[in-house]
Enzyme design. Structure first.
Site, PDB file in Angstrom:
ATOM      1  N   ASN A 114       0.880  -1.133   0.010  1.00 38.00           N
ATOM      2  CA  ASN A 114      -0.202  -0.043  -0.204  1.00 38.00           C
ATOM      3  C   ASN A 114       0.855   1.173   0.082  1.00 38.00           C
ATOM      4  OD1 ASN A 114      -2.322   1.529   0.137  1.00 38.00           O
ATOM      5  ND2 ASN A 114      -3.185   0.436   1.899  1.00 38.00           N
ATOM      6  N   PHE A 115      -0.003   2.436  -0.283  1.00 39.22           N
ATOM      7  CA  PHE A 115       0.916   3.736  -0.036  1.00 39.22           C
ATOM      8  C   PHE A 115       1.915   3.968  -1.187  1.00 39.22           C
ATOM      9  CE2 PHE A 115      -1.767   4.279   3.035  1.00 39.22           C
ATOM     10  CZ  PHE A 115      -1.940   3.455   4.005  1.00 39.22           C
ATOM     11  N   LEU A 116       1.829   3.140  -2.331  1.00 38.39           N
ATOM     12  CA  LEU A 116       2.907   3.566  -3.410  1.00 38.39           C
ATOM     13  C   LEU A 116       2.638   5.063  -3.890  1.00 38.39           C
ATOM     14  CD1 LEU A 116       4.556   2.915  -5.685  1.00 38.39           C
ATOM     15  CD2 LEU A 116       2.991   1.915  -6.994  1.00 38.39           C
ATOM     16  N   THR A 150      -4.471  -3.278  -3.763  1.00 41.17           N
ATOM     17  CA  THR A 150      -5.666  -2.829  -4.435  1.00 41.17           C
ATOM     18  C   THR A 150      -5.482  -1.433  -5.486  1.00 41.17           C
ATOM     19  OG1 THR A 150      -6.215  -1.154  -2.909  1.00 41.17           O
ATOM     20  CG2 THR A 150      -7.546  -3.334  -2.874  1.00 41.17           C
ATOM     21  N   LEU A 396      -6.923  -0.766   3.702  1.00 42.26           N
ATOM     22  CA  LEU A 396      -6.735   0.719   3.953  1.00 42.26           C
ATOM     23  C   LEU A 396      -6.942   1.698   2.906  1.00 42.26           C
ATOM     24  CD1 LEU A 396      -4.705   0.265   7.171  1.00 42.26           C
ATOM     25  CD2 LEU A 396      -7.202   0.216   6.858  1.00 42.26           C
TER      26      LEU A 396
HETATM   27  C1  LIG Z   1     -11.117   6.517  -1.785  1.00 42.49           C
HETATM   28  C2  LIG Z   1     -12.516   6.340  -1.450  1.00 42.49           C
HETATM   29  C3  LIG Z   1     -13.440   7.296  -2.002  1.00 42.49           C
HETATM   30  C4  LIG Z   1     -13.383   8.610  -2.489  1.00 42.49           C
HETATM   31  O1  LIG Z   1     -12.451   8.652  -3.426  1.00 42.49           O
HETATM   32  C5  LIG Z   1     -14.099   9.925  -2.147  1.00 42.49           C
HETATM   33  N1  LIG Z   1     -14.754   9.448  -1.033  1.00 42.49           N
HETATM   34  C6  LIG Z   1     -15.428  10.956  -0.783  1.00 42.49           C
HETATM   35  C7  LIG Z   1     -14.792  11.690  -1.579  1.00 42.49           C
HETATM   36  N2  LIG Z   1     -14.031  11.068  -2.602  1.00 42.49           N
HETATM   37  C8  LIG Z   1     -13.228  11.626  -3.744  1.00 42.49           C
HETATM   38  O2  LIG Z   1     -14.775   6.960  -1.972  1.00 42.49           O
HETATM   39  C9  LIG Z   1     -14.779   5.650  -1.306  1.00 42.49           C
HETATM   40  C10 LIG Z   1     -15.766   4.776  -1.021  1.00 42.49           C
HETATM   41  C11 LIG Z   1     -15.280   3.619  -0.543  1.00 42.49           C
HETATM   42  C12 LIG Z   1     -13.962   2.947  -0.181  1.00 42.49           C
HETATM   43  C13 LIG Z   1     -12.965   3.910  -0.732  1.00 42.49           C
HETATM   44  O3  LIG Z   1     -11.817   3.610  -0.645  1.00 42.49           O
HETATM   45  C14 LIG Z   1     -11.243   2.412  -0.069  1.00 42.49           C
HETATM   46  C15 LIG Z   1      -9.837   2.157   0.484  1.00 42.49           C
HETATM   47  C16 LIG Z   1      -8.938   2.935  -0.596  1.00 42.49           C
HETATM   48  N3  LIG Z   1      -7.484   2.359  -0.405  1.00 42.49           N
HETATM   49  C17 LIG Z   1      -6.539   3.415  -0.897  1.00 42.49           C
HETATM   50  C18 LIG Z   1      -6.672   3.742  -2.365  1.00 42.49           C
HETATM   51  C19 LIG Z   1      -7.288   4.774  -2.827  1.00 42.49           C
HETATM   52  C20 LIG Z   1      -7.268   4.952  -4.305  1.00 42.49           C
HETATM   53  C21 LIG Z   1      -6.824   3.930  -5.060  1.00 42.49           C
HETATM   54  N4  LIG Z   1      -6.340   2.643  -4.598  1.00 42.49           N
HETATM   55  C22 LIG Z   1      -6.369   2.382  -3.303  1.00 42.49           C
HETATM   56  C23 LIG Z   1     -13.360   5.327  -1.294  1.00 42.49           C
END
Ligand SMILES: Cc1c(C(=O)c2nccn2C)oc2cccc(OCCCNCc3cccnc3)c12
Length: 396
Positions: A114-116, A150, A396
């Protein structure tokens, strides 16, 4: 279904880091050091994942990294940075944390990547594959050959795909920052009324989870998860780290149990991860909560898709997640996020979650898995209330 490259041992893995572009050097970050944690936090604060129209950026805190990157069994050499040799400036980061996963009936020692993050000025220099190869080398050196990660976008063959869902809690703020729009023919007052929730929690025996609850929570969680196909197994120590936040203020993770006559029948948790709002005069931050792990004994005495068991679980989850909304509203959270994993399809509509335009694709490195249900209907992309998902892991 199974491991792709088999039979390799750590002895086959180079002991030295991979070559880097001339002006850069590898660095192992020390996240027990506040100054170094701050450097990681600042890099991600300025350069991590944004939404497609660059309105929001994740605002991870140092406390968040303390929690997310240092679970039991964490390794310093799995917190990998890249510095500019001349200035020492941190310009890239990638991390791995240990995770015991099961894909259907196969259990494996793995890591979660994570966190790349790569500095905006260093994009399109093909640094990402180098970071991924280096963290893979460091993980392989520890005789671990599988990884879960992810990605927002689609790469070759995800093992499963979940959809983002959002439950507005402060609709006017979401409108102000451009996350929500006023639907045709609706007034602001109607939208505020639609998303109004109560001030009191309703779940019987609702209280904050504490360390002594962990043995009962683990037993319930293992039973609940045994019906899913992509799960992470937690020891009591790991479950405590993930769900019981030791801080009294600025908690990152919040967990509640429902206890009746001394017995824990359910638990539910969420974590807080705000967004920075870019270029907005009135709002700097967007308060965001993410549904995390939960378990309920409702329906556990019947097969997973038994109608009566499903109804009991749906009613229970509406209470538990509904109470998370009440708590989050009290914490000033603007939107409560969830994905279509676990049994979330059972409450999304009734609790007024809206489908987002984001999808979370799960990938397994060095493991070929037959597709796993992500909780969305292939055609409509809506939450699949009948089949639900077989995904237990919450990334996360
Ligand atoms: C990110 C995220 C957002 C949004 O982008 C968002 N919500 C409100 C405003 N915004 C712009 O909405 C979600 C709903 C469910 C799970 C989610 O994320 C699950 C966990 C994500 N893990 C980190 C990640 C982020 C992006 C791509 N890969 C991994 C998100």
């Amino acid at each position: 279904e199974g491991e792709i490259n088999v039979g390799k041992t750590p002895a086959d893995v180079p002991a030295e880091p991979l070559p880097l572009l001339a002006d850069f050097e590898w660095v192992t970050m020390d996240l027990t050091d506040a100054a170094e944690t701050k450097q990681v936090y600042e890099l991600l604060y300025g350069h991590y994942v944004e939404d497609q129209d660059a309105t929001f950026r994740f605002a991870y805190s140092a406390e968040f990294f303390d929690w997310a990157l240092k679970p039991p069994g964490w390794r310093r050499d799995w917190h990998v940075g890249v510095r500019v040799k001349a200035s020492g400036k941190l310009v890239a980061f990638i991390s791995a944390v240990p995770a015991t996963l099961s894909v259907r009936d196969t259990e494996m020692k793995a890591v979660e990547i994570n966190f790349l993050c790569i500095h905006k000025k260093l994009r399109a220099k093909r640094l990402a594959p180098v970071l991924i190869r280096e963290i893979t080398r460091r993980v392989n050196r520890q005789n671990i050959w599988q990884a879960l990660y992810t990605v927002g976008k689609v790469l070759p063959s995800p093992v499963t795909t979940c959809r983002y869902y959002h439950r507005p809690l402060n609709w006017p703020n979401l409108l102000d920052v451009g996350f929500s729009v006023l639907p045709q023919g609706k007034t602001k007052a109607q939208m505020v009324a639609k998303y109004t929730i109560g001030l009191e929690t309703k779940t019987p025996g609702w209280r904050t989870a504490i360390k002594k609850d962990i043995p009962q929570m683990k037993e319930l969680f293992d039973r609940y998860q045994s019906r899913l196909e992509l799960v992470q197994h937690f020891t009591e120590e790991e479950l405590e780290h993930m769900l019981i936040d030791p801080h009294d203020t600025e908690k990152v993770v919040h967990c509640y149990v429902s206890e009746t006559e001394g017995r824990i029948t359910d638990f539910v948790s969420f974590y807080l991860l705000p967004f920075s709002v870019l270029d907005n005069a009135t709002h700097e931050k967007l308060g965001v909560a993410y549904l995390f792990y939960y378990a309920s004994e409702a329906g556990l005495d019947k097969p997973r898709f038994d109608p009566a068991g499903t109804k009991a679980l749906a009613d229970r989850l509406k209470l538990l997640v509904g109470d998370c909304l009440v708590v989050c509203k009290g914490l000033g959270v603007d939107v409560f996020n969830a994905v279509s994993s676990q049994d979330n399809a059972l409450f999304l509509q009734d609790l007024k979650f809206g489908g987002g335009d984001g999808f979370l694709n799960f990938y397994l490195f060095n493991y070929k898995a037959f597709p796993i249900a992500g909780g969305i209907d292939e055609k409509t992309k809506e939450a699949d209330v009948v089949k639900r998902s077989a995904v237990g892991v919450v990334m996360l």
